[in-house]
Design a protein around this motif. Sequence first.
Motif, PDB file in Angstrom:
ATOM      1  N   GLU A  85       0.830  -1.214   0.000  1.00 43.53           N
ATOM      2  CA  GLU A  85       0.000   0.000   0.000  1.00 43.53           C
ATOM      3  C   GLU A  85       0.858   1.256   0.000  1.00 43.53           C
ATOM      4  N   MET A  89       0.383   3.905  -3.026  1.00 40.68           N
ATOM      5  CA  MET A  89      -0.313   5.190  -2.830  1.00 40.68           C
ATOM      6  C   MET A  89       0.566   6.305  -2.270  1.00 40.68           C
ATOM      7  N   ASN A  90       1.752   6.053  -1.880  1.00 38.98           N
ATOM      8  CA  ASN A  90       2.760   6.926  -1.270  1.00 38.98           C
ATOM      9  C   ASN A  90       2.635   6.882   0.257  1.00 38.98           C
ATOM     10  N   ARG A  93      -0.219   9.067   2.241  1.00 37.95           N
ATOM     11  CA  ARG A  93      -1.571   8.509   2.144  1.00 37.95           C
ATOM     12  C   ARG A  93      -1.671   7.181   2.892  1.00 37.95           C
ATOM     13  N   HIS A  96      -2.019   7.843   6.550  1.00 35.30           N
ATOM     14  CA  HIS A  96      -3.397   8.253   6.834  1.00 35.30           C
ATOM     15  C   HIS A  96      -4.342   7.051   6.835  1.00 35.30           C
ATOM     16  N   LEU A  97      -4.108   6.106   5.926  1.00 39.92           N
ATOM     17  CA  LEU A  97      -4.923   4.886   5.885  1.00 39.92           C
ATOM     18  C   LEU A  97      -4.754   4.093   7.184  1.00 39.92           C
ATOM     19  N   GLU A 100      -6.801   5.770   9.785  1.00 37.89           N
ATOM     20  CA  GLU A 100      -8.234   5.491   9.587  1.00 37.89           C
ATOM     21  C   GLU A 100      -8.582   4.090  10.090  1.00 37.89           C
ATOM     22  N   PRO A 121      -6.591  12.986   7.984  1.00 38.04           N
ATOM     23  CA  PRO A 121      -6.840  12.003   6.926  1.00 38.04           C
ATOM     24  C   PRO A 121      -8.222  12.170   6.300  1.00 38.04           C
ATOM     25  N   ALA A 122      -8.272  12.114   4.972  1.00 39.97           N
ATOM     26  CA  ALA A 122      -9.512  12.393   4.233  1.00 39.97           C
ATOM     27  C   ALA A 122     -10.618  11.393   4.546  1.00 39.97           C
TER      28      ALA A 122
END
Length: 211
Positions: A85, A89-90, A93, A96-97, A100, A121-122
């Motif tokens: 991952e 995705m870098n 990100r 942040h995952l 989450e 995190p979005a």
Amino acid sequence: MAMAPDYTLEAEARACGVMRVAGVDEVGRGPLAGPVTASVVILDTADIPDGLNDSKLLSGKKRIALFSEIISRAEVSVGHASVEEIDRMNILRASHLAMERAVAGLRMPPDHLLIDGNMIPAGLTIPALAVVKGDARSLSIAAASIVAKITRDRLMVDLAQQHPGYGWETNAGYPSKQHKAALRDLGVTPHHRRSFKPVHNILYQGKSLSS
């Protein structure tokens, strides 16, 4: 003298009627190998362990002792994002995952999050505040930093048993002198982050040498 974290940010949120305030932190953005790991901690206001601080400022012995206290006296959840991952995705990100996933793993969702860093995190839908140098300001974030570090360090010790020579049991996958030398001498493992330059360069040089 270094600033010590306190419960001010949590108390401010609670004064606004928020009951379940959680601290969130991650560890493992810089290593060349292994996952990135995040933790979320909701402290019991009546039972906060003494000595909580930014995990980087604590001795290994103190971190381990506090880790056990946090696990037994607070609500805790941990999340990871894998090497695959991270490469896809870098690292930002992926970290942040991991955050989450840690939040989603709590038995009951928090009402408010205090997140270490300058970004939220979005994928989080819970009200949140980004706190720069949060592990030095918030006791909840400091607790999360300790849990994330100990969890990830232990995971890297396990991986070191499977892939001896890289020194992961001491360097946790960070680019130490021993780790970089082992990358050159022993090659790249499945647990190495191929998007990170030192690993990418060895793979690329290996291909160019064999072609």
